[in-house]
Design a protein around this motif. Structure first.
Motif, mmCIF file in Angstrom:
data_model
loop_
_atom_site.group_PDB
_atom_site.id
_atom_site.type_symbol
_atom_site.label_atom_id
_atom_site.label_comp_id
_atom_site.label_asym_id
_atom_site.label_seq_id
_atom_site.Cartn_x
_atom_site.Cartn_y
_atom_site.Cartn_z
ATOM 1 N N GLU A 84 -23.455 19.472 -41.252
ATOM 2 C CA GLU A 84 -24.039 18.620 -42.286
ATOM 3 C C GLU A 84 -23.083 18.544 -43.473
ATOM 4 O OE1 GLU A 84 -27.524 19.186 -45.466
ATOM 5 O OE2 GLU A 84 -28.249 19.065 -43.391
ATOM 6 N N VAL A 85 -22.774 17.311 -43.889
ATOM 7 C CA VAL A 85 -21.897 17.091 -45.037
ATOM 8 C C VAL A 85 -22.521 16.017 -45.916
ATOM 9 C CG1 VAL A 85 -19.582 16.397 -45.801
ATOM 10 C CG2 VAL A 85 -19.857 17.598 -43.632
ATOM 11 N N THR A 86 -22.535 16.254 -47.213
ATOM 12 C CA THR A 86 -22.976 15.241 -48.162
ATOM 13 C C THR A 86 -21.743 14.594 -48.766
ATOM 14 O OG1 THR A 86 -25.025 16.401 -48.649
ATOM 15 C CG2 THR A 86 -24.273 14.802 -50.287
ATOM 16 N N TYR A 87 -21.714 13.267 -48.728
ATOM 17 C CA TYR A 87 -20.583 12.507 -49.242
ATOM 18 C C TYR A 87 -20.970 11.775 -50.514
ATOM 19 C CZ TYR A 87 -18.368 13.237 -44.736
ATOM 20 O OH TYR A 87 -17.806 13.813 -43.626
ATOM 21 N N LEU A 88 -20.068 11.789 -51.485
ATOM 22 C CA LEU A 88 -20.159 10.978 -52.685
ATOM 23 C C LEU A 88 -19.028 9.969 -52.579
ATOM 24 C CD1 LEU A 88 -21.263 10.265 -55.476
ATOM 25 C CD2 LEU A 88 -19.780 12.059 -56.423
ATOM 26 N N ARG A 89 -19.377 8.723 -52.288
ATOM 27 C CA ARG A 89 -18.385 7.670 -51.998
ATOM 28 C C ARG A 89 -18.266 6.710 -53.180
ATOM 29 N NH1 ARG A 89 -18.029 3.042 -47.219
ATOM 30 N NH2 ARG A 89 -16.928 4.607 -46.012
ATOM 31 N N PHE A 90 -17.034 6.412 -53.538
ATOM 32 C CA PHE A 90 -16.717 5.401 -54.539
ATOM 33 C C PHE A 90 -16.083 4.228 -53.793
ATOM 34 C CE2 PHE A 90 -16.963 9.334 -56.789
ATOM 35 C CZ PHE A 90 -17.460 9.020 -58.039
ATOM 36 N N ALA A 91 -16.766 3.085 -53.775
ATOM 37 C CA ALA A 91 -16.270 1.922 -53.040
ATOM 38 C C ALA A 91 -15.670 0.914 -54.018
ATOM 39 C CB ALA A 91 -17.389 1.272 -52.250
ATOM 40 N N PHE A 92 -14.462 0.465 -53.685
ATOM 41 C CA PHE A 92 -13.717 -0.469 -54.520
ATOM 42 C C PHE A 92 -13.475 -1.764 -53.763
ATOM 43 C CE2 PHE A 92 -12.610 3.758 -55.897
ATOM 44 C CZ PHE A 92 -12.550 3.665 -57.275
ATOM 45 N N THR A 93 -13.331 -2.837 -54.512
ATOM 46 C CA THR A 93 -12.822 -4.074 -53.951
ATOM 47 C C THR A 93 -11.548 -4.425 -54.703
ATOM 48 O OG1 THR A 93 -13.354 -6.315 -53.245
ATOM 49 C CG2 THR A 93 -14.107 -5.667 -55.450
ATOM 50 N N GLY A 94 -10.766 -5.329 -54.113
ATOM 51 C CA GLY A 94 -9.519 -5.701 -54.757
ATOM 52 C C GLY A 94 -8.706 -6.627 -53.893
ATOM 53 N N GLU A 95 -7.449 -6.694 -54.222
ATOM 54 C CA GLU A 95 -6.524 -7.590 -53.537
ATOM 55 C C GLU A 95 -5.703 -6.833 -52.509
ATOM 56 O OE1 GLU A 95 -6.635 -10.846 -54.195
ATOM 57 O OE2 GLU A 95 -8.224 -10.387 -55.641
ATOM 58 N N VAL A 96 -5.664 -7.388 -51.303
ATOM 59 C CA VAL A 96 -4.823 -6.813 -50.260
ATOM 60 C C VAL A 96 -3.449 -7.451 -50.392
ATOM 61 C CG1 VAL A 96 -5.454 -8.479 -48.454
ATOM 62 C CG2 VAL A 96 -4.728 -6.189 -47.825
ATOM 63 N N GLY A 97 -2.431 -6.641 -50.206
ATOM 64 C CA GLY A 97 -1.069 -7.129 -50.356
ATOM 65 C C GLY A 97 -0.288 -7.063 -49.066
ATOM 66 N N GLN A 98 0.966 -6.789 -49.238
ATOM 67 C CA GLN A 98 1.905 -6.759 -48.125
ATOM 68 C C GLN A 98 1.477 -5.764 -47.052
ATOM 69 O OE1 GLN A 98 5.936 -6.101 -49.357
ATOM 70 N NE2 GLN A 98 6.649 -5.666 -47.313
ATOM 71 N N GLN A 99 1.714 -6.151 -45.803
ATOM 72 C CA GLN A 99 1.489 -5.243 -44.686
ATOM 73 C C GLN A 99 2.835 -4.691 -44.245
ATOM 74 O OE1 GLN A 99 -0.397 -6.864 -41.188
ATOM 75 N NE2 GLN A 99 -0.765 -4.831 -40.339
ATOM 76 N N TYR A 100 2.885 -3.390 -44.014
ATOM 77 C CA TYR A 100 4.117 -2.712 -43.637
ATOM 78 C C TYR A 100 4.109 -2.374 -42.164
ATOM 79 C CZ TYR A 100 4.642 -2.294 -48.652
ATOM 80 O OH TYR A 100 4.758 -2.592 -49.975
ATOM 81 N N ASP A 101 5.277 -2.242 -41.617
ATOM 82 C CA ASP A 101 5.420 -1.854 -40.215
ATOM 83 C C ASP A 101 5.653 -0.347 -40.157
ATOM 84 O OD1 ASP A 101 5.718 -1.908 -37.474
ATOM 85 O OD2 ASP A 101 7.846 -2.439 -37.567
ATOM 86 N N HIS A 102 4.585 0.412 -40.301
ATOM 87 C CA HIS A 102 4.679 1.863 -40.138
ATOM 88 C C HIS A 102 3.408 2.372 -39.489
ATOM 89 C CE1 HIS A 102 2.056 3.043 -43.506
ATOM 90 N NE2 HIS A 102 2.672 2.184 -44.268
ATOM 91 N N PRO A 103 3.475 3.536 -38.862
ATOM 92 C CA PRO A 103 2.310 4.050 -38.118
ATOM 93 C C PRO A 103 1.106 4.279 -39.032
ATOM 94 C CG PRO A 103 4.262 5.447 -37.796
ATOM 95 C CD PRO A 103 4.614 4.428 -38.820
ATOM 96 N N LEU A 104 -0.065 4.086 -38.461
ATOM 97 C CA LEU A 104 -1.303 4.360 -39.182
ATOM 98 C C LEU A 104 -1.597 5.858 -39.117
ATOM 99 C CD1 LEU A 104 -3.416 1.371 -37.798
ATOM 100 C CD2 LEU A 104 -2.027 1.456 -39.885
ATOM 101 N N ASP A 105 -2.463 6.322 -40.009
ATOM 102 C CA ASP A 105 -2.870 7.729 -40.053
ATOM 103 C C ASP A 105 -3.309 8.222 -38.674
ATOM 104 O OD1 ASP A 105 -2.612 9.165 -42.369
ATOM 105 O OD2 ASP A 105 -4.690 8.924 -43.013
ATOM 106 N N ASP A 106 -3.171 9.530 -38.466
ATOM 107 C CA ASP A 106 -3.666 10.139 -37.231
ATOM 108 C C ASP A 106 -5.144 9.799 -37.057
ATOM 109 O OD1 ASP A 106 -1.239 11.288 -36.651
ATOM 110 O OD2 ASP A 106 -1.763 13.255 -37.469
ATOM 111 N N GLY A 107 -5.520 9.439 -35.868
ATOM 112 C CA GLY A 107 -6.912 9.129 -35.573
ATOM 113 C C GLY A 107 -7.267 7.662 -35.721
#
Length: 160
Positions: A84-107
């Motif tokens: 059991e884990v309680t999460y306190l989440r802060f959700a943001f919106t904004g502008e997406v920019g350039q996409q890079y050619d590099h590996p995504l996080d593990d998982g």
């Protein structure tokens, strides 16, 4: 062990372009799940720096937060581990920019641009109920200025 209860602080990026949302598919102990670019606040990091970093790590996109969509508190119990884990989440919106050619996080399996209906249709895959709640609040126009967030320099490792 401390007797003080502490929720796990997370950030999430609600990114929309052409009526589609940038989502990630990730492997979890409970199987493949769908989420926004999201993750934990690291030591010596502001909430804004955290959401920029997590978005880059999980989607390979630059992200510039423009508003806070909301703060969310939720308890999750893993069906697999029973943790059991309680999460306190802060959700943001904004502008997406350039996409890079590099590996995504593990998982992270892949990123997907999805319509609201596609996200609703695969609710059984959501990492948590907050995935849909954050998008709903975003679509309702819920926004707060980033100026509401203050990070004292001591958090960033600066001398007091």
């Amino acid at each position: 062990m401390s007797s003080i209860w502490k929720p796990s602080v997370t950030v999430a990026a609600i990114i929309e372009r052409d009526q589609r949302f940038l989502m990630i598919e990730e492997e979890t102990p409970d199987g493949l799940r769908l989420n926004q670019a999201a993750g934990h606040l690291d030591p010596h990091e502001s909430l804004i720096d955290a959401v920029i970093r997590e978005t880059r790590e999980e989607t390979a996109h630059d992200f510039t937060p423009t508003a806070l969509v909301g703060t969310y508190l939720s308890t999750f119990v893993s069906p697999t581990t029973k943790e059991e884990v309680t999460y306190l989440r802060f959700a943001f919106t904004g502008e997406v920019g350039q996409q890079y050619d590099h590996p995504l996080d593990d998982g992270i399996v892949r990123t997907r641009w999805m319509s609201f209906q596609e996200i609703v249709d695969c609710k059984h895959m959501h990492r948590s109920p907050l995935v849909l709640q954050c998008i709903h609040d975003y679509l309702q126009g819920q926004r707060a200025p980033l100026s509401l967030l203050f990070t004292h320099p001591s958090v960033l490792g600066s001398p007091l």
